[in-house]
Design a protein around this motif. Structure first.
Motif, PDB file in Angstrom:
ATOM      1  N   MET A 142       3.399  -3.904  -8.475  1.00  0.00           N
ATOM      2  CA  MET A 142       4.124  -2.775  -7.909  1.00  0.00           C
ATOM      3  C   MET A 142       3.272  -2.049  -6.868  1.00  0.00           C
ATOM      4  SD  MET A 142       6.960  -1.092  -7.865  1.00  0.00           S
ATOM      5  CE  MET A 142       7.766  -1.607  -9.402  1.00  0.00           C
ATOM      6  N   ALA A 143       1.993  -1.828  -7.207  1.00  0.00           N
ATOM      7  CA  ALA A 143       1.099  -1.142  -6.277  1.00  0.00           C
ATOM      8  C   ALA A 143       0.914  -1.961  -5.012  1.00  0.00           C
ATOM      9  CB  ALA A 143      -0.253  -0.883  -6.949  1.00  0.00           C
ATOM     10  N   ARG A 144       0.810  -3.295  -5.186  1.00  0.00           N
ATOM     11  CA  ARG A 144       0.648  -4.162  -4.016  1.00  0.00           C
ATOM     12  C   ARG A 144       1.880  -4.103  -3.130  1.00  0.00           C
ATOM     13  NH1 ARG A 144      -1.106 -10.217  -5.179  1.00  0.00           N
ATOM     14  NH2 ARG A 144      -2.888  -9.029  -5.994  1.00  0.00           N
ATOM     15  N   ARG A 145       3.076  -4.080  -3.740  1.00  0.00           N
ATOM     16  CA  ARG A 145       4.315  -4.001  -2.969  1.00  0.00           C
ATOM     17  C   ARG A 145       4.391  -2.682  -2.215  1.00  0.00           C
ATOM     18  NH1 ARG A 145       9.697  -4.922  -6.289  1.00  0.00           N
ATOM     19  NH2 ARG A 145       8.547  -6.874  -6.666  1.00  0.00           N
ATOM     20  N   HIS A 146       3.990  -1.592  -2.894  1.00  0.00           N
ATOM     21  CA  HIS A 146       3.997  -0.283  -2.237  1.00  0.00           C
ATOM     22  C   HIS A 146       3.018  -0.266  -1.067  1.00  0.00           C
ATOM     23  CE1 HIS A 146       4.292   4.045  -1.742  1.00  0.00           C
ATOM     24  NE2 HIS A 146       2.968   4.115  -1.786  1.00  0.00           N
ATOM     25  N   GLY A 147       1.842  -0.874  -1.255  1.00  0.00           N
ATOM     26  CA  GLY A 147       0.859  -0.921  -0.187  1.00  0.00           C
ATOM     27  C   GLY A 147       1.365  -1.701   1.016  1.00  0.00           C
ATOM     28  N   LEU A 148       2.060  -2.822   0.766  1.00  0.00           N
ATOM     29  CA  LEU A 148       2.623  -3.609   1.855  1.00  0.00           C
ATOM     30  C   LEU A 148       3.674  -2.798   2.605  1.00  0.00           C
ATOM     31  CD1 LEU A 148       2.991  -6.266   3.388  1.00  0.00           C
ATOM     32  CD2 LEU A 148       4.614  -6.976   1.619  1.00  0.00           C
ATOM     33  N   ARG A 149       4.497  -2.049   1.878  1.00  0.00           N
ATOM     34  CA  ARG A 149       5.528  -1.239   2.525  1.00  0.00           C
ATOM     35  C   ARG A 149       4.913  -0.167   3.410  1.00  0.00           C
ATOM     36  NH1 ARG A 149      10.175   0.907  -1.227  1.00  0.00           N
ATOM     37  NH2 ARG A 149      10.644  -1.327  -1.089  1.00  0.00           N
ATOM     38  N   VAL A 150       3.808   0.433   2.934  1.00  0.00           N
ATOM     39  CA  VAL A 150       3.122   1.460   3.723  1.00  0.00           C
ATOM     40  C   VAL A 150       2.602   0.859   5.025  1.00  0.00           C
ATOM     41  CG1 VAL A 150       1.107   2.973   3.811  1.00  0.00           C
ATOM     42  CG2 VAL A 150       2.528   2.906   1.752  1.00  0.00           C
ATOM     43  N   VAL A 151       2.002  -0.318   4.943  1.00  0.00           N
ATOM     44  CA  VAL A 151       1.467  -0.980   6.138  1.00  0.00           C
ATOM     45  C   VAL A 151       2.593  -1.310   7.109  1.00  0.00           C
ATOM     46  CG1 VAL A 151       0.311  -3.058   6.990  1.00  0.00           C
ATOM     47  CG2 VAL A 151      -0.542  -1.900   4.942  1.00  0.00           C
ATOM     48  N   LEU A 152       3.689  -1.836   6.596  1.00  0.00           N
ATOM     49  CA  LEU A 152       4.803  -2.212   7.462  1.00  0.00           C
ATOM     50  C   LEU A 152       5.437  -0.990   8.113  1.00  0.00           C
ATOM     51  CD1 LEU A 152       6.484  -4.998   5.292  1.00  0.00           C
ATOM     52  CD2 LEU A 152       5.128  -5.293   7.373  1.00  0.00           C
ATOM     53  N   ARG A 153       5.620   0.068   7.344  1.00  0.00           N
ATOM     54  CA  ARG A 153       6.197   1.285   7.916  1.00  0.00           C
ATOM     55  C   ARG A 153       5.294   1.854   8.998  1.00  0.00           C
ATOM     56  NH1 ARG A 153       9.308   5.313   3.951  1.00  0.00           N
ATOM     57  NH2 ARG A 153       9.973   5.961   6.030  1.00  0.00           N
TER      58      ARG A 153
END
Length: 260
Positions: free
Chosen positions: A1-12
């Motif tokens: 979950m944390a990894r998915r959130h981190g990826l979303r932050v980078v993409l945004r």
């Protein structure tokens, strides 16, 4: 979950931030759209060989990957996915991936990606901050871009509906020629679209094209104004040398490029 959130932050960050890296990323996306549009026009002059269909599929895979990243960057992926322009984008990508089956049908919808990017607030902000010419002529530039997108979409529609049975429409150049002559109401008569569908398509080209032409002319010839929201009343457009807002009188501080 944390990894998915981190990826979303980078993409945004890449899709929305104002950092140099994020700007380069969005300019690369615009370049990808321009490349895909150029390929559509070029492919109309080429026979449907295995190489052409392979390029279609590869381009479709690249665009599909970007589409998935864009959806993943959103905080509300499902709502973003069903947005009208994103659905049109998905149809355009599928038309590339299914090129061996569709044989180029619906390929003209790929140009809608450029229309979406040109209307992106973040991209417009990027262009405004990076390019003085765009900042001075933003409205005229966008009006010209919208007219160009309309020409390409309508030329694609004419090509896709006519090139198999109309000897006057053999490639995108022929379709563009017919679209421009219809849009300007010149009507040389050397190329026509037969049948009720063809006549209705010609009417749409003339009516919508005249509207876009008028908007471009209005943007070119109206007095030049700059976009700067008034802190008091929110009025967006002012004279370049305005000191006070003409609507409420609030003192403005419009930034300029200084004198040479």
């Amino acid at each position: 979950m944390a990894r998915r959130h981190g990826l979303r932050v980078v993409l945004r960050h890449l899709y929305e931030a104002g950092t140099p890296a994020a700007k380069r990323f969005r300019y690369a996306l615009l370049g990808l759209d321009i490349l895909s549009v150029g390929w559509i026009a070029l492919a109309s002059f080429l026979p449907d060989t295995g190489l052409v269909l392979t390029v279609d599929v590869l381009l479709g895979l690249v665009l599909l990957a970007e589409f998935c990243l864009r959806i993943a960057a959103s905080g509300v992926p499902l709502r973003t996915l069903v947005a009208p322009l994103n659905l049109a984008d998905l149809v355009a990508i599928l038309s590339l991936l299914l090129a061996p089956v569709l044989q180029g049908a619906l390929g003209f919808l790929r140009v809608l990606r450029t229309l979406r990017l040109l209307h992106s607030v973040r991209l417009i902000s990027t262009l405004r901050s990076d390019l003085p010419f765009f900042r001075r002529n933003e409205e005229a530039t966008l009006a010209a871009a919208q007219l160009g997108v309309f020409l390409f979409v309508m030329s694609g529609l004419v090509y896709e509906t006519q090139h198999r049975g109309n000897p006057g429409i053999r490639n995108y150049a022929d379709a563009l020629y017919f679209t421009v002559t219809s849009l300007t109401t010149t009507g040389y008569g050397d190329v026509t679209l037969p049948g009720t569908t063809g006549r209705l398509l010609s009417v749409v080209i003339m009516l919508a094209g005249v509207t876009l032409f008028l908007r471009l002319a209005q943007a070119l010839f109206r007095p030049v104004k700059v976009r700067y929201p008034c802190p008091a009343c929110g009025l967006q457009r002012h004279e370049p040398d305005a000191v006070h807002c003409k609507a409420c009188g609030h003192i403005l501080n419009i930034p300029d490029e200084g004198e040479a």
